[in-house]
Every structure is written in C-alpha cells, then in structure tokens.
Design an enzyme around this catalytic site. Structure first.
Site, PDB file in Angstrom:
ATOM      1  N   ASP A  41       0.768  -1.232   0.000  1.00  0.00           N
ATOM      2  CA  ASP A  41       0.000   0.000   0.000  1.00  0.00           C
ATOM      3  C   ASP A  41       0.804   1.290   0.000  1.00  0.00           C
ATOM      4  O   ASP A  41       0.219   2.362   0.089  1.00  0.00           O
ATOM      5  CB  ASP A  41      -0.979   0.010   1.159  1.00  0.00           C
ATOM      6  CG  ASP A  41      -0.305  -0.327   2.463  1.00  0.00           C
ATOM      7  OD1 ASP A  41       0.938  -0.402   2.491  1.00  0.00           O
ATOM      8  OD2 ASP A  41      -1.017  -0.504   3.446  1.00  0.00           O
ATOM      9  N   PRO A  45       8.435  -6.275   2.245  1.00  0.00           N
ATOM     10  CA  PRO A  45       7.539  -5.156   1.987  1.00  0.00           C
ATOM     11  C   PRO A  45       7.929  -3.855   2.681  1.00  0.00           C
ATOM     12  O   PRO A  45       7.489  -2.794   2.271  1.00  0.00           O
ATOM     13  CB  PRO A  45       6.191  -5.656   2.516  1.00  0.00           C
ATOM     14  CG  PRO A  45       6.510  -6.726   3.488  1.00  0.00           C
ATOM     15  CD  PRO A  45       7.801  -7.324   3.063  1.00  0.00           C
ATOM     16  N   ARG A  65      -1.819   4.803   8.265  1.00  0.00           N
ATOM     17  CA  ARG A  65      -2.633   4.624   7.069  1.00  0.00           C
ATOM     18  C   ARG A  65      -3.886   5.478   7.092  1.00  0.00           C
ATOM     19  O   ARG A  65      -4.125   6.222   8.030  1.00  0.00           O
ATOM     20  CB  ARG A  65      -3.017   3.146   6.934  1.00  0.00           C
ATOM     21  CG  ARG A  65      -1.830   2.252   6.707  1.00  0.00           C
ATOM     22  CD  ARG A  65      -2.280   0.842   6.407  1.00  0.00           C
ATOM     23  NE  ARG A  65      -3.367   0.847   5.432  1.00  0.00           N
ATOM     24  CZ  ARG A  65      -3.937  -0.242   4.953  1.00  0.00           C
ATOM     25  NH1 ARG A  65      -3.541  -1.425   5.361  1.00  0.00           N
ATOM     26  NH2 ARG A  65      -4.911  -0.154   4.067  1.00  0.00           N
ATOM     27  N   TYR A  92       4.798  -3.355  11.147  1.00  0.00           N
ATOM     28  CA  TYR A  92       5.643  -4.496  10.790  1.00  0.00           C
ATOM     29  C   TYR A  92       6.446  -4.847  12.038  1.00  0.00           C
ATOM     30  O   TYR A  92       7.170  -3.995  12.565  1.00  0.00           O
ATOM     31  CB  TYR A  92       6.592  -4.134   9.656  1.00  0.00           C
ATOM     32  CG  TYR A  92       5.919  -3.936   8.327  1.00  0.00           C
ATOM     33  CD1 TYR A  92       5.567  -5.029   7.538  1.00  0.00           C
ATOM     34  CD2 TYR A  92       5.632  -2.661   7.857  1.00  0.00           C
ATOM     35  CE1 TYR A  92       4.937  -4.848   6.308  1.00  0.00           C
ATOM     36  CE2 TYR A  92       5.003  -2.468   6.632  1.00  0.00           C
ATOM     37  CZ  TYR A  92       4.667  -3.574   5.864  1.00  0.00           C
ATOM     38  OH  TYR A  92       4.046  -3.394   4.654  1.00  0.00           O
TER      39      TYR A  92
END
Lengths: 691, 691
Positions: free
Chosen positions: A52, A364, A281, A289
């Site tokens: 994202d 990621p 977000r 993470y």
C-alpha cells in the site's frame, strides 16, 4: 466471470494477472489502442491488506493517467520519519526526525493507500479509455511458443489455452474460511503459505462446470502473475536469491497507545526485543511491521500455525515498552519470512515478459514492491532491457536494508555484532531516494539535504536507441547492446545545456504559465501518458533577437513538408498526434503575443482555430508564485535548449534550441515513416517496443 | 420517474425545483439526516448551456461538501480580465489587465464549468450521504397552508399535492424540437420566452396517464423553482424591478479568431457597435455575451423570432472589428433582455421559503446567479433573514454594472452620455469582490489591491443570536430584530483580538500543520459541512507559561460534566458530534507532544484511542511552506484567541482563549440541552433555524 464463447481469439498482448503490475500494463494499453486481454485466476480484486505505499514517482505516473488526485485525496500522507533507538539505559527514545520525501524532489509526497483502492482507480481508468475488461476466474492452462514466428512482429508466436474457473474455485481457500469473520487473515498469500495455483488448476480440470476453454494466439504475453508465476514456470525461468531467518508479523489496526509518534512513519529498534516499523494509514489505521523473536527458524521454513494476531501484538508490546499498545479493531494481519529473489531471465525472445513479483520479490517494508511492479510496465513499452538493473538494484538495497532493520542496535562502537544506527539512518535516506524513482535528475532541486551527492540513484537509463547519451549501452544497461548498430545515426545529447534535466531520467516538474490564459500548470501535467513523444523547446527570452531567430529557424524546419513531425504523423491526423511540440519561453508573459510566434508552435485547425495549449512561459502567476523553470532546470535564458521526452516522461535527448538535425536523426533511428506503415493501424509506441 | 405509491407522505422539508439552488439545499439536508424530498417538473437535468461561473466562495462551499476538486479539475480557470476599449481612432485596443480573482482572497479562484456537471456533483454527493433522490417529472399542483400549525416546530402546516407527468410532458417543447439537431437552442428558457409551467400543468391534468398523485405534508417547503416559481405564485409574492431596453445574445462556440485574448475573460467596449463579454470555458469552448444593436426595443418585449445564432455572430463581428471571429461548432445559444428583479417577501411564516431565481433575477454576465442561488441555501439553515440584504446588494450591483457594460464608452471627459471606462473598471473590481462572497473578511490578506478599502463587501452578517457582534441587528440585517430578546444573554465579540478574522463573515483559510503527523491542511478543509459547530482555540505559543495556563483553564472548564460541550451532545455520541473543539497553537511543532496537552483537546475513545485530528500548529511544513496563520489572522501569539464558527463556516464569536463564560452564554441563547430534547432525533441545526 467471462464466457469464453469463441473457440479461438487473436490479441496483440495477453496479460496474465490483474494485480497492480498487470493493471498498470492494461491501463497503458488502453491508451494506445492495442488489442489486449487481461485474465486473473481470482474471482475478485483484493479488499484489505496487501501492499500500500505509493512513492512520489508512482503518483506522478498516476497523474499522467489522470487519477493521481484520487489516490492523493484518499490516502494518508507520510511527511516525517521518526527514528527510535535505545538510550544508554536500554529505553527507546526518539533519536531523529527526517522528512519522508526529500523536499523539492517531486510535487507529490509518499502516501499510503490500500491496494484495493488503487486497483479500483486502474479499473475505472481502463474502462474509461478502452473496451478492455479484466476477465476474472480465468486461468491459462497450456502454453506453446513457436520461435519461428518470433521474427515477424505481426505474427502470433504465442498460443495459450484459457479455462474458466467456477466461482468457488476462484476464491482462495482461506478467504472463504474467514468470510464473515471480523479479522481478515492475510497468511494465505504470505510466503509462509504454499501456493494454491496447482490446487486451482487441478480443481478446474476435474470440475465439470469448468469446461469452458478458449485458445488465444498472442503477439506478446506478459506474466504479472505474482511470486508463484505460472508464466514463469512455463518459461522455465527461476527466481534466484534466498530467505533469511527473520520472520515478521504485520498488523493493520486502529491503535490504542501512548506511543507519541504513532501517526508518523517510525523505525523503532529496541535494545533486545527486535524492531517495529510504523506505517500510518488512511481511516485511522496503522500498519505495524513487527519482528517476531520467538520464530527464528535457523534456515528452514517457519511454522505458520504458531503465528496469531495476539502473538504478533505481544511482540510489538515488548519492543515498544515502556509505551503501551493495544487495539480493539484489527483490519488485517499476516506474517512473512524475509527474502530477496530476482529472476534469472526477464523475457523469452522479447515476446514473453515477466513483471512485478513474478520477477522480483523482496520484503515489503521498503515500501517498494507495488511501485516498482507498476513502473516495470510504464517502461515496458520502450525499454524493457533496463528493468534488470533496476530490479537488481532494488533487491540489493532491500537485502542491506532488511538486515540493518532486523539486527540488534550496537551498544557502542566496540559492539561489532550490533547495527550502527547512523548506518541505518543513511540507508533509510538512500532508500527514500531510490524509492522516489527519481534520484539525481532533481539534484539541482535539492536544497535541504546536502548529502544528496552521496545518494545512489534510482531509474537512470543507460545509452540506447531511445536515450541519447554518452557512454556504452552495454555497461550502462544489462549487458545487452541496445544502442543503434549504425554509428552514423548515433546522437549524443548536449547535457551541459541544462544542469537540472538529466538525459535518461524522468523530466522533473516545475510550474509554468499558459501563454494564452495565464493559468499555472506543473510541466509534468502537460506530459500525459497518451503515447505521444514530446519536443519541449525552451526558447529562452524571445525579446532577444538571437533567441527569436533560433526559435523561428526551428519553426521553419519543423513546418517543412518533409520534417520528422510530418513524416511520422499519419495522414489526416492532427500534427501533434505522434510528436507534440511544446514551448516554454523565458520572457514575461505580457511581452509576447501568441499569434506573433511561428504557426507550427500553436498549430491552426480548420474547425478549432488556433491551438492555445502549446506555448508556456516561465513567469510569475497571480496566485501560485513563480515556478522559476529556467533556474530550476539550469537552462540559460539567453541561449535556451530543446528536449525530447519519451511517452513515459523520461528524457531522451537534450540539445540546442534549433538542433533540428539531431532531433531528426534521433527519431529516424527507430521510427517508421507513415508512408511505410501503409494502412496498418499499429501505434508508433508498439513499433518502438519491438526494435 | 417516481411512482407516487402511497397516497400520503410526511416530510420535514419539501424542495420544489432541482436546479443548483434546490440541489444545494438537498445536499445540505443529506448531511444533516433531515427527512427531505425534492421534486422537479423537468424529466432530465440540463446538459448544455445555462449558468456556469463558480466564484471562489462557491468552491470553498463545494469543498466543505468534498467535491470542489471535481469542479476544480474539470473547469476552465479564469485568471485574468482584459479590458478592451476604443482608442482615439475608434479601434479597440487592450487597455488593461486585472486579476480575475483578487490574489490572497481564497485558496480557489473563479472557474467556469457547465451547470450540468455541477448538478452531477450534487447528485453524486446527495446519493453518497442519504436516501434522498430527485423525483423528476413531478409537479406540485395544489398548496394549502394551515397557519395555526406554524407555531409548533414539530407540526406540518404545509399540504401539497404532487402529480407525476409523462415523459413527453416533462420535456420542454423546444428541447423536443431540437432533439438531434447540432445546435442546442436555449431560447426556450430565456426571459424572452413565455413560461411553460401552465402548459405542463394543463397537459398533466388532461393526460390520462398522468393520474398518479400524492398528498405530501411538510414542516418546511422551499421554492427553488426559478424565475417563474410556482411556489412564489402560491404565496402571492411578487418579483419587483424592471427590464431595460438592452437585448443580449449568448453563443457557446469553439471560436476561430485572431482576437488575441480569446482565452481570457474580456470586457470589450466598441466605439459604436456595442459590447462583448468573453468567458473562456472548458473543452475549448468560449461563451460570448453579445450586445445586439438591432433589437433595442424601446421599453417593450423584444421579438425573439428575429434572433438567430447568425445574427448574434454578426453583432459580435462588428464589435470585434478589425479582428475576425467565426466558428464551425456552436454548442448552445440564447438571448435575453436585461432586467433586475427581487422578491418583495422571502418567506411565509418562516415555513415556506423562496431561494435562487425564484426570489432574485438579474443579468448573467456578473457571473453570480448560480453562486448566490447556491449560497442562499448554505445560509438557510442558520440565518435566512440575512438573505434579503444580500439579494438586494446583488441586484443593485447588477443594475449599475449592466448599464455600465451596455453603454457606449465616453469619447472624452466632455461626453456625458458615454460611460467612463475608469468607472467601469472600478465597478468590475468591486463586482469581483462582491462575487467572491468573501469581501472584507480577508482585508488583511490583500496585498495587491490597495483600493480594497473602497470596496463594498459581500456577505457580512449583522448582529443576531448567531452572530455576536456590536450594533443593532435591525440596522445590520433586513429590519427584523434577530438578536436575543434577553439582553443578559447577549454576548459581544472582542474583535480587536484578531485583525484577520471578522465576526459575521466566513472564516478565511490558511495552512496549518497537524501536530501528530506534520501534514499541512488548509484550515477550511477542517470545517466540513456536517452540521457541526466549531470552537477553534488559537492557544498561542504554548511554551509560554501564561498561555499554557489559559489553555489548561479552558480545558478544565470544557471537561466539566456540566460544560456546554457535554450538555448539547446527545448521550452516547462522541464529544465532538455537535461542537468540535480544534486547537491551533503557535509554537514549533516539535516543541510540543500531543499527549502532554489537556485530554479534552484530543479526546480519548475506548475503541479508537486518542484523537489525532484536533490539534494543529502554525509552523513550517516540509513541502508546502509556512501558512503564517497567526500573522494572517492578526492574532498575537503571546495572547491567542478563541473563535466560534457556525456550521456554514461563518464566524459567530471571537474572544479570549479562556472566555469560557461567553462561549457558554453564546450557545445557551439558542441551543437546547439534550436532556430537554428527550428521544427526538432532531439535529441541532434544524432547531437553530426555527428560533
């Protein structure tokens, strides 16, 4: 779900996989009018979780397709990175703040938005511009390649059988299981889970309802079908690289915490409990993470049954101590084992290609996967061989970064096993520069970070047919010699005419004013991804007679019936339909009248009169300041410069305002005159890609 | 088309007419959850022609409803006005350039976009936020008002019969006639054409298919049904004013011309051939308002059968001589007779209202009709009595402006019949100031136009229950005394605490940074139109102990169980659901930690943790400069100020940071404690409007 009604179909491009990489490619094709099909084995697009981060270069590309504003509005903007490290007592403290996107590098900054929304923007964009639709629940089941047909660009060397799956088959097993559950479990797509492609294939073959098949003949095929790529398997290509012992968990939650920087991007190294990356977000969510201490595997595959959201949370709580962390809403979670792998080959006879995760996978946290995957495509049309170096750069960066991030902080300079936090910070900054997809192009625009010269850069194409710069294309690219075989055609740019525009890199953007209505535009907004090449003429100050002379001279050459402008434009099409000529002059807006400029720079049409959207000026605007284009581009307004820009906004060539002959030679090295193309309706960009 | 299935229905608000005024009102209602129906006799929304200028204040309002970006992207932006006048030889020359929107007045500038697109944005917005749908092809056919029920806000004094029209009836005659024709003829909606309401009504009554009727009982009704308003006729109200002899033609064309400023807004006065206004539009279109010399009527109605696009074009060609003008594409055309009329009354017992063209009509060139019509509504919820003065101001301005524009330019100072071009330019500038809807609020933000003090201003509400300022509400408003009857409740603002924020005017906007994630926001972006009141606390520099003391003191008061914040918030609802408290402090961002501030300023929720979207700072951003909020608002950072802002972004009150008692008195004058409202689900804004 599609009905494969006809037993056989012919397409120019067959795309396998409708994630971001496949959708970006289909989107490109939608603009070029190329006959394209795109299939995906899943029955729906993703709705939560998944990659994202959107880098600023990705947003620039989105803007060239007219939907950056949707991502910009809906996303969370990340402005600052906070670094947290243990103090001498082992308690985590904020040790540094750095800007997340380097100021001045782009008109966009890094943002975070759920992949499902991004796929939505692509789908809307493709629909608006073409008849291409994503065929879901459709899998390729066989592949044949006839090498004898690969020489003729108009032939169909690829034969693929497509098969329709039933709704049930096309829905991932674990997604079915959690339907209706509050929390979406992302483990099924993690690299900790076995791939389910074979299961789906087997089920499809057995199921009597799944007997719809169709044979598709394609000129080109692109496998955008992820880390377990079916296309890659057909080609017999391999992903090379390895996994580490590090297992990370991911939580998308609305956090309840007293950690002060929870709405900043944070890299938190605890003394002994591992590390956490915080990615704030949209919709109040935060992605964490989290390094899992209890699952170090010692080289093997981790046991994913032991991984739960609760155990991931507990790890985070240890790392964040003395701050508290909890949640009552979890949107999605997963876990993965860090590894970096890159494909041994990228194409079969330049007819079948791999893109995205099919050809490079990595962790990621660097926030790059989706961005590089999408940028694979944007460069595909013109310059696929350069992928390889960029993909390898990404893998190398990720390898270093992951180890720095997963390691224990050094207690002091004598602690050789520990990670130097200074080294980590430098790596983070380099990573951001790499991630921007922009790099040194904008070196002259950097004013805040004096260390920018130390930063290794991102996409910078080597010399080739499409990039007229000095040096050897073999060394600069992937070893393939992509420069013109005919040395007499080789054109070399005059890079010294601009310190701010770098041949081989993307055109940086500053604001200029439309001569006719005084409206400010970011120059990049004028460079839409519609397949056109552009010549931008920085004509300098036109009140200077010498400048006006050079500009008029260029105008005469371009107006000639045999000019490259006319030669490559299909008969009956507007003169700007293949190569668009834009002017940015340096005088004041009010000192010039548009209609006093040579006609070719503001072409006349019988039905629409003069074109008021081709001439711009570097001047003060009423409401948005002064773009200082000449200053930022480092172009002397007493001399000017001309620039050729590829359809993907990369700079091909740089020269004097009236270096008409060099422009001519540049285009003639790879473009085909319309007279030779007869009545074939093949867009020029497609021609280019096959050279 | 709607099926009126039930014989009777009850609604809070019935809106008649779904043009911009009606849609804006329905949109407001969609955010407040008020039971609303909106009907329109036409079968479709408009697709070409019609009003199309959007002033910057209108865009600010659109942004508060989250769709300004759509208008901003699709529209043509007008940046500069060019004035053209005859020189001494009678040849037109560019005599002046002035900015179209005064720099600094708003973050938006005036733009032009077709009304059909604007209606589309409203329709999408209404659909996203409510179940309200526009019922097309539906007409009211009878109206009854029971005055005895007007005293009780919960009663239904209005009874209206709605009738469904057939598709054919609901399509305007002339629109039917030109279906399929290349050019859309707008004369049928011009004031040169007779109204067709009666025809439609008669047809509906006769047609056997049109026998669906329904009785609707409403608490409130608003007539947004245009210049020939059916609602106004039921009320027996009149439009007062008069027409002039001037007839104007309108062409929407893609111009083929050598006139240099065709993409600028231009006011062109020829020596003897009349005047043209140029309004550049989206999609290469230009709208021309053209004075028709051959149709001066001498007081009567003009003969519209003589008016054709060709004869309008010929007039334009004469005026623009020696420049040439032609077109091969005409999108729409019409003609109208200049007139200014305003309603003698605006409401019946404060239960039935008129808005938009139903209550004020004027010439379109001032670019105001749609804007004022839409702004009628935005102010309706809180303050309808102030309309009257604003509408009258508009009419007065338009009257002067139309005459200046239609008149012949003076040859010299001795030419008493001619119009002074200097006077015209001043009027134009005043008009822009008026049109902005902003006026003196931003006087401190004006830096380019020193004459701004001479400009009479736009929306500036007089003293009332909802606007705490000095002076007499009767004099400042329309003669109705809308201030509190109870003098002990009267609160007067301390206007001297800010030179940039004016009580009674809209809150000007500057950029501030979110304390928690460093993201820059225009302050107005935080003031969404969701029915909430706001208290913005400009806490000053919080590293100053005295400032922190005042801020903490206010925090304590607000936190008290009996504070106005808690008293007016429904039980179980978030503390910010009726009155939202925002902070803008003046220190550096990094000198403050959000969690060190009193809790009430960043409220905690059990499921969502701390609120990170309430505290902002006036500091330098990474990518968008420094908003200088305190400097622009003229607030002393050593002292600060608090501001109460209405749900429509107008400033109600201004005082010291910790003037808690004045805030308390202000709200208690018109708000009802939730305990008294029992279980009724009446939004607070609706309560307010009925006081």
């Amino acid at each position: 779900m599609t009905n494969l009604n006809h037993p056989e179909d012919h397409v120019d491009v067959l795309i396998v996989g409708a994630g971001p990489a496949g959708l970006m490619l289909a989107n490109w094709m939608s603009r070029l009018g190329i006959k394209t099909r795109i299939v995906d084995k899943r029955s729906t697009k993703v709705f939560s979780g998944q990659a994202d981060g959107l880098q600023c270069r990705t947003l620039e590309i989105f803007d060239s397709f007219d939907f950056a504003h949707r991502a910009w509005r809906e996303s969370n903007h990340m402005l600052e990175i906070c670094l947290w490290n243990p103090d001498k007592d082992g308690v985590i403290r904020r040790s540094d703040r750095i800007p997340d996107t380097i100021p001045g590098i782009s008109r966009f900054q890094q943002v975070v938005l759920h992949q499902g929304r991004i796929e939505r923007f692509f789908l809307d964009s493709i629909k608006e511009h073409s008849n291409i639709t994503v065929e879901r629940g459709v899998m390729p089941t066989s592949f044949e390649f006839d090498a004898s047909k690969a020489a003729d660009v108009n032939d169909y060397p690829i034969t693929v059988t497509l098969r329709t799956l039933t709704e049930e088959e096309a829905t991932p097993k674990q997604q079915q299981a959690t339907n209706g559950a509050a929390v979406s479990d992302g483990l099924f797509r993690s690299n900790l889970s076995p791939d389910d492609t074979d299961d789906m294939l087997r089920a499809a073959e057995l199921d009597s309802r799944a007997n719809q098949t169709q044979v598709v003949k394609a000129k080109f095929m692109v496998g955008c079908d992820g880390a377990h790529s079916w296309v890659r398997r057909q080609l017999g290509f391999k992903l090379e690289g390895d996994s580490t012992d590090y297992i990370w968990g991911v939580l998308d939650i609305i956090p309840i915490t007293d950690f002060p920087d929870i709405r900043m991007r944070c890299a938190i190294h605890s003394a002994n409990a591992g590390s956490v990356m915080v990615i704030p977000r949209e919709n109040k969510l935060v992605r964490l993470y989290i390094q899992l201490q209890s699952t170090v595997t010692g080289g093997g595959k981790a046991d994913r049954t032991k991984i739960t959201p609760d155990m991931i949370l507990k790890s985070a709580q240890c790392i964040l101590h003395p701050y508290k962390l909890d949640y009552s809403y979890c949107d999605w979670w997963t876990a993965y084992q860090i590894g970096q792998r890159v494909g041994d080959k990228f194409s079969l006879e330049e007819r079948v290609f791999l893109a995205g995760d099919a050809v490079h996978t990595h962790s990621p946290k660097a926030g790059q996967g989706m961005n590089v995957s999408m940028q694979d495509d944007i460069t595909w049309a013109g310059s696929w061989p350069m992928w390889r170096r960029i993909a390898q750069d990404l893998i190398d960066f990720d390898y270093r970064f992951s180890r720095l991030f997963s390691g224990r902080p050094a207690k002091d300079v004598m602690d050789e096993e520990g990670i130097s936090m200074e080294e980590f910070k430098m790596a983070f900054q380099k990573g951001n520069m790499f991630a921007s997809g922009i790099g040194k192009t904008t070196r002259s625009l950097l004013f805040d970070l004096t260390q920018s010269d130390h930063i290794e850069t991102a996409v910078d194409y080597g010399s080739s047919l499409l990039v007229a710069k000095e040096g050897d294309s073999g060394e600069q690219g992937d070893g393939t010699d992509v420069a013109s075989k005919d040395k007499s055609l080789r054109v070399v740019s005059k890079q010294h005419l601009s310190t701010g525009i770098s041949v081989g890199m993307r055109m940086p953007s500053v604001k200029v004013l439309n001569q006719s209505d005084a409206r400010p535009w970011h120059l990049q907004e004028l460079l839409k991804s519609n397949g056109r090449w552009r010549v931008i003429v920085f004509a300098g100050d036109l009140s200077n007679r010498e400048n006006f002379g050079r500009y008029s001279h260029l105008g005469e050459k371009l107006s000639s019936p045999t000019s490259f402008l006319r030669r490559y434009t299909p008969p009956g099409q507007p003169i700007d339909s293949v190569i668009e000529v834009l002017t940015v002059h340096a005088g004041t807006r009010t000192s010039i009248e548009l209609l006093d400029l040579p006609e070719i720079f503001h072409p006349y049409g019988e039905k629409q009169g003069w074109d008021y959207w081709k001439v711009f000026v570097d001047d003060e605007s009423y409401h948005e300041g002064h773009g200082k284009a000449y200053e930022n581009y480092g172009i002397d307004p007493r001399r000017g410069a001309s620039v050729i820009i590829r359809p993907d906004q990369y700079v091909s060539w740089l020269g004097e305002v009236d270096d008409y002959e060099d422009m001519e030679r540049f285009f003639s090295a790879f473009m085909k005159p319309q007279s030779q193309l007869a009545q074939k309706k093949v867009p020029v960009a497609a021609e280019v890609s096959t050279l």
